[in-house]
Design an enzyme around this catalytic site. Sequence first.
Site, PDB file in Angstrom:
ATOM      1  N   ASP A   8       0.761  -1.302  -0.168  1.00 13.86           N
ATOM      2  CA  ASP A   8      -0.018  -0.473   0.428  1.00 13.86           C
ATOM      3  C   ASP A   8       1.257   0.867  -0.113  1.00 13.86           C
ATOM      4  O   ASP A   8       1.630   1.749   0.776  1.00 13.86           O
ATOM      5  CB  ASP A   8      -0.898  -0.001   1.128  1.00 13.86           C
ATOM      6  CG  ASP A   8      -1.822   0.734   1.604  1.00 13.86           C
ATOM      7  OD1 ASP A   8      -2.415   1.925   0.362  1.00 13.86           O
ATOM      8  OD2 ASP A   8      -3.002   0.422   1.340  1.00 13.86           O
TER       9      ASP A   8
ATOM     10  N   HIS B 164      -8.205  -1.198  -9.245  1.00 13.30           N
ATOM     11  CA  HIS B 164      -7.902   0.098  -8.231  1.00 13.30           C
ATOM     12  C   HIS B 164      -6.317   0.920  -9.047  1.00 13.30           C
ATOM     13  O   HIS B 164      -6.348   2.058  -8.858  1.00 13.30           O
ATOM     14  CB  HIS B 164      -7.661  -0.165  -6.653  1.00 13.30           C
ATOM     15  CG  HIS B 164      -7.404   0.834  -5.849  1.00 13.30           C
ATOM     16  ND1 HIS B 164      -8.348   1.996  -5.331  1.00 13.30           N
ATOM     17  CD2 HIS B 164      -6.172   1.156  -5.009  1.00 13.30           C
ATOM     18  CE1 HIS B 164      -7.906   2.542  -4.423  1.00 13.30           C
ATOM     19  NE2 HIS B 164      -6.973   2.135  -4.505  1.00 13.30           N
TER      20      HIS B 164
END
Length: 426
Positions: A238, A334
């Site tokens: 992330d 995403h």
Amino acid sequence: MPEQSQSVTEAPTAAAEAPPAGGVSRRALLGTAGAAGLVLGAAGAGVGYAAAPAQATPLSSVGSDRAMFHGKHQPGITEGLQARGHLVAFDLAAGAGRSEAAALLRRWSTTAERLMAGEPMTQDDTDVARDAGPSALTVTFGFGNSFFARTGLEKQRPSALDPLPDFSSDHLDRSRSNGDLWVQIGADDALVAFHALRAIQKDAGGAAKVRWQMNGFNRTPGATAHPMTARNLMGQLDGTRNPKPTDSDFDQRIFVPASGSSDPAWMANGSYAVVRRIRMLLDDWEKLSLTAQENVIGRKKSNGAPLTGGTETTAMDLDKAKADGEYVVPVNAHARITRPDQNGGAAILRRPFSYHDGIEADGTPDAGLLFVCWQADPLRGFVPLQRKLDRGDALSQYIRHEASGLFAVPGGAAAGEYVGQRLLES
């Protein structure tokens, strides 16, 4: 949960290795023992409590890491991810105004400077962090939209601080959103972080009361064989495309310029923080196959490489197709949707914490991401990215935005100043 990656933890700035004025470098202090692969703050010798006797052995490398309170920018923005974090918002007490706010920021700044140096509070210290060094502690202060009316400073409120628009993924708890004042605390030791949180709360006294407070965590520095992008509670890397301080346009994207800006002068060298509590629907996510999870994100779960091949840092080939004509990276992935070149160059600096607030009666974990992102202008950073995600991000069915805040974070305090002084004494 806009992607953005290549975490700044992978590329410490030169300041992290440079010795402070009149001091010795962290590397010189520690030699080679345990120094490799650690998240670095600004360098500094190990500092214990001023009243404590000299230690027989130096602090561990994690304990001795130190960030500087005074500087061009506030701490807690460009430093690497920290193992423990606390986010807390305050509302000014009834009857408190500009003078009470100024006195509060003066107290907070004094406390933050001392604690970041590994020293105790000036009075009534709780001793929670006794024996520990600074542990890369950072304390960051910001102002919410409502602060300016409460203090009679409406003319100094930046237009960029206008409320965020509503998004389709919002399920916001207003009592855990926004606030007059916001404080971000981060450290690589849980007791050091809690000590700072308690000190800030005590310093508020009768001037302000807590509106909401959230606790988060990241991987502990040194837990991996080498520095790497952090993983979130979905197991995904992330932060792969985070802008880096070495980028030529980093300051332009993340910080308000000292001149030539429509922002008020007190925001020079400051930034805007968007804070979102994002619940991850982990039970649903974990039912997906590995292939399905990777198609939702657009990257390999093992190493963060794009589905089109290479390593984590390889550019994603958005035009690459499979034999059936479908894109290798799905159109609603995403990572595809959040790429800056797909959003007019919109970029944010992600600096989040994971959170876990227990398990509900039905066994559902209350867990996810305390999303914190930084930008020079949220209308050119977070807002366009989130609007794009609202229109078809595959990840959206596995997350829920439950709280939100936007805060103006002024530039760093010069020596002898307190944070926000240029606003409160203008």
